[in-house]
Scaffold this motif. Structure first.
Motif, short mmCIF file in Angstrom:
data_model
loop_
_atom_site.label_atom_id
_atom_site.label_comp_id
_atom_site.label_asym_id
_atom_site.label_seq_id
_atom_site.Cartn_x
_atom_site.Cartn_y
_atom_site.Cartn_z
N GLY A 168 -4.56 4.75 -12.11
CA GLY A 168 -5.11 3.61 -11.37
C GLY A 168 -5.02 3.80 -9.87
N CYS A 169 -5.15 5.05 -9.45
CA CYS A 169 -4.95 5.44 -8.05
C CYS A 169 -6.30 5.79 -7.43
CB CYS A 169 -3.99 6.63 -8.00
SG CYS A 169 -3.81 7.41 -6.40
N ARG A 170 -6.53 5.33 -6.22
CA ARG A 170 -7.75 5.68 -5.50
C ARG A 170 -7.64 7.11 -4.99
NH1 ARG A 170 -10.10 4.49 -0.07
NH2 ARG A 170 -7.99 3.90 0.58
N PHE A 171 -8.68 7.91 -5.24
CA PHE A 171 -8.68 9.32 -4.83
C PHE A 171 -9.56 9.47 -3.60
CE2 PHE A 171 -10.47 13.57 -4.78
CZ PHE A 171 -9.36 14.37 -4.98
N VAL A 172 -8.98 10.07 -2.55
CA VAL A 172 -9.72 10.31 -1.31
C VAL A 172 -9.62 11.80 -0.99
CG1 VAL A 172 -9.93 9.79 1.15
CG2 VAL A 172 -9.23 7.99 -0.45
N SER A 197 -5.61 10.83 -11.25
CA SER A 197 -5.63 9.62 -10.41
C SER A 197 -6.24 8.44 -11.16
CB SER A 197 -6.42 9.88 -9.12
OG SER A 197 -5.76 10.84 -8.31
N ASP A 198 -7.31 8.70 -11.88
CA ASP A 198 -7.93 7.63 -12.68
C ASP A 198 -6.95 7.07 -13.70
OD1 ASP A 198 -10.34 7.76 -11.35
OD2 ASP A 198 -11.33 9.03 -12.85
N GLU A 220 -1.30 -1.10 -4.22
CA GLU A 220 -2.50 -0.27 -4.15
C GLU A 220 -2.07 1.16 -3.82
OE1 GLU A 220 -6.55 -1.01 -1.90
OE2 GLU A 220 -5.08 -0.09 -0.55
N THR A 246 -8.49 14.25 -9.87
CA THR A 246 -9.31 13.05 -9.97
C THR A 246 -9.07 12.35 -11.31
OG1 THR A 246 -11.21 14.30 -10.84
CG2 THR A 246 -11.05 14.06 -8.46
N ARG A 302 -9.70 18.73 -5.18
CA ARG A 302 -9.86 17.90 -6.37
C ARG A 302 -8.99 18.38 -7.52
NH1 ARG A 302 -14.20 14.55 -5.97
NH2 ARG A 302 -14.39 14.33 -8.22
N ARG A 330 0.85 -1.19 0.00
CA ARG A 330 0.00 0.00 0.00
C ARG A 330 0.88 1.24 0.00
NH1 ARG A 330 -2.58 -1.73 5.52
NH2 ARG A 330 -0.33 -2.08 5.72
N THR A 384 -3.04 5.18 -3.17
CA THR A 384 -4.12 6.08 -2.74
C THR A 384 -3.58 7.50 -2.67
OG1 THR A 384 -5.15 4.33 -1.40
CG2 THR A 384 -5.79 6.61 -0.92
#
Length: 363
Positions: free
Chosen positions: A70-74, A66-67, A29, A63, A37, A3, A31
Motif C-alpha cells: 500500500g505504498c506509493r512508488f516514485v 510497493s503495491d 501515508e 513496484t 523499479r 507521512r 512513499t
C-alpha cells in the motif's frame, strides 16, 4: 495523516515493505522513492554473470512489492535533503515531504583514489549501472574472447566476479589485483589460501601486494611502476557514500556514511533512520549485503514504534556473519568466523538460501 518516506530500494527496505504488506500502518501515508523499479539481489549477481541464472531471477520488483504494501512508488533519485523543512529534494525537481524518513540508498564505488577509473573502468556500484556495463561487455568478450580483463579489488565481490567471468569465457585472460598477499582480506587464512589455489587452477592471474594508481584505455598502472595490460577494467573496490547526507547536515562518519544509534536512528535527527550500506552502525560492520538484510526486521519494527510513540528496540549486528562465495561453476566457499568450507555442497546450500530469499520477496 503521518507521512513516512522510504528513500532507496535497498535490501533493508525490502524487508520494511514486506512487513507493511503483512501488517499495514494505520493513518500513515508511505512513499518509496528510488531511481530503479527493481532491486537486484547482490548474492545472485555473480551467478547471473556466470550464466546460472536469468537476470529476472535475481530481481525483486519494487513496484509490485510497493503495491502489496500500500505504498506509493516514485521513480526518481534523491539529490538533497531539507531537514528543517522535512523534505527530500528529488532529481526531477520535486519535493517529497515527510514526518519520518528512512534512508537505504546504495553507495557508490570509491574510485577517487585511482586516476582515470571513472572514465576507463566499469564500476560495480551502482549495481544497475554495472549491469548495463556487463550487458555491453559480454557481447564484446563473445566476439573477442582473447581481449584481457583486469579486475581491481580482491574482496568477495572481486573474487566472485573473476570466477564468474572465467566460467563464462574460458579463453579470456583475467587478472585479479589486490593490495594484500592473498585475496579475500578478513576471511579465514585457510580459505584465502584455497582461493589462491583455485585462481591458479582456473588460470586467473593473481597480482597481490600492489595497488592500482591509474586506469587508462590500455590497462592498469600499479604503485610498483608495472602495468597490467587490459582491454577491459572492472573496479570492485570499497564503497563510498553519496555526498548529500553530509551536505544536508546529518551526522556522518569521516567517510560520509550516516551515523545511527543502536535503534538505527540518526544520531543528529531523531526523525530520520538509516540502514544498509549508507549507515555507519554504532557497532561498526563491513559494508555487506549480509548486514543490510539483517537490519531490515529491526528497522521495520522501529519505524512502526517511532510513529506510534513507543520505545525503540536496540539492535546490534551479529559479530559473525556467514559469507558464501561462488567460484564460477557449481562450487562455492563458505566462511563463518575462523572456519571455512568449500565444495559443490556449499554451492547447493548457497543456491537454496538465495532462491528462498527471492521466493519470499521476488514473487
Amino acid at each position: 495523516m503521518k507521512r513516512l518516506v522510504l528513500l532507496g530500494g535497498g535490501h533493508a527496505h525490502v524487508h520494511v515493505l514486506d512487513a507493511l504488506a503483512n501488517t499495514p500502518l494505520d493513518d500513515v501515508e508511505v512513499t518509496l522513492i528510488t531511481p530503479y523499479r527493481r532491486q537486484i539481489y547482490s548474492g545472485m549477481l555473480p551467478g547471473w554473470i556466470a550464466g546460472h541464472y536469468q537476470l529476472d531471477q535475481c530481481a525483486i520488483d519494487l513496484t509490485r512489492l510497493s503495491d502489496r504494501a500500500g505504498c506509493r512508488f516514485v521513480q526518481t533519485r534523491a539529490v538533497g535533503l531539507d531537514l528543517n523543512g522535512c523534505s527530500v529534494l528529488c532529481e526531477d525537481g520535486t519535493l517529497a515531504s515527510f514526518d519520518w524518513l528512512s534512508i537505504d540508498v546504495g553507495p557508490v564505488t570509491a574510485h577517487q583514489s585511482i586516476d582515470g577509473a571513472s572514465s576507463h573502468a566499469l564500476q560495480v556500484r551502482p549495481i544497475e549501472e554495472f549491469i548495463g556495463g556487463i550487458n555491453h561487455l559480454l557481447p564484446l568478450l563473445q566476439d573477442k574472447p582473447t581481449n584481457p580483463i583486469a579486475i581491481v579489488g580482491a574482496g568477495a565481490a572481486g573474487v566472485e566476479l573473476a570466477f564468474a567471468l572465467r566460467h563464462r569465457f574460458s579463453a579470456t585472460p583475467i587478472a585479479l589485483i589486490g593490495s594484500d598477499a592473498l585475496p579475500l582480506d578478513g576471511l579465514p587464512p585457510l580459505l584465502r589460501r584455497r582461493t589462491l589455489k583455485l585462481l591458479r587452477n582456473q588460470q586467473i592471474k593473481w597480482i597481490g601486494e600492489r595497488r592500482a594508481q591509474r586506469v587508462t584505455g590500455n590497462g592498469v598502472e600499479l604503485n610498483d611502476g608495472s602495468t597490467v595490460s587490459a582491454a577491459h577494467v572492472l573496479q570492485v573496490t570499497g564503497a563510498a557514500a553519496q555526498s548529500w547526507p553530509a551536505t544536508a547536515g546529518l551526522a556522518t562518519d569521516e567517510r560520509g556514511f550516516i551515523q545511527v544509534n543502536e535503534s538505527l536512528q540518526s544520531r543528529s535527527h531523531p526523525h530520520v533512520f538509516a540502514a544498509g550500506d549508507i549507515a555507519a552502525y554504532h557497532d561498526p560492520r563491513p559494508k555487506s549485503g549480509v548486514f543490510a538484510v539483517r537490519a531490515g526486521p529491526p528497522l521495520a519494527e522501529n519505524l512502526r514504534a517511532a510513529m506510534a510513540g513507543k520505545p525503540l528496540v536496540p539492535w546490534t549486528p551479529q559479530r559473525r556473519a556467514l559469507y558464501l562465495i561462488s567460484t564460477g561453476d557449481h562450487h562455492a566457499m563458505a566462511a563463518w568466523g575462523p572456519f571455512g568450507w568449500w565444495g559443490n555442497w556449499v554451492w547447493r546450500w548457497k543456491d537454496r538460501i538465495d532462491r528462498h530469499f527471492m521466493a519470499r520477496f521476488g514473487a
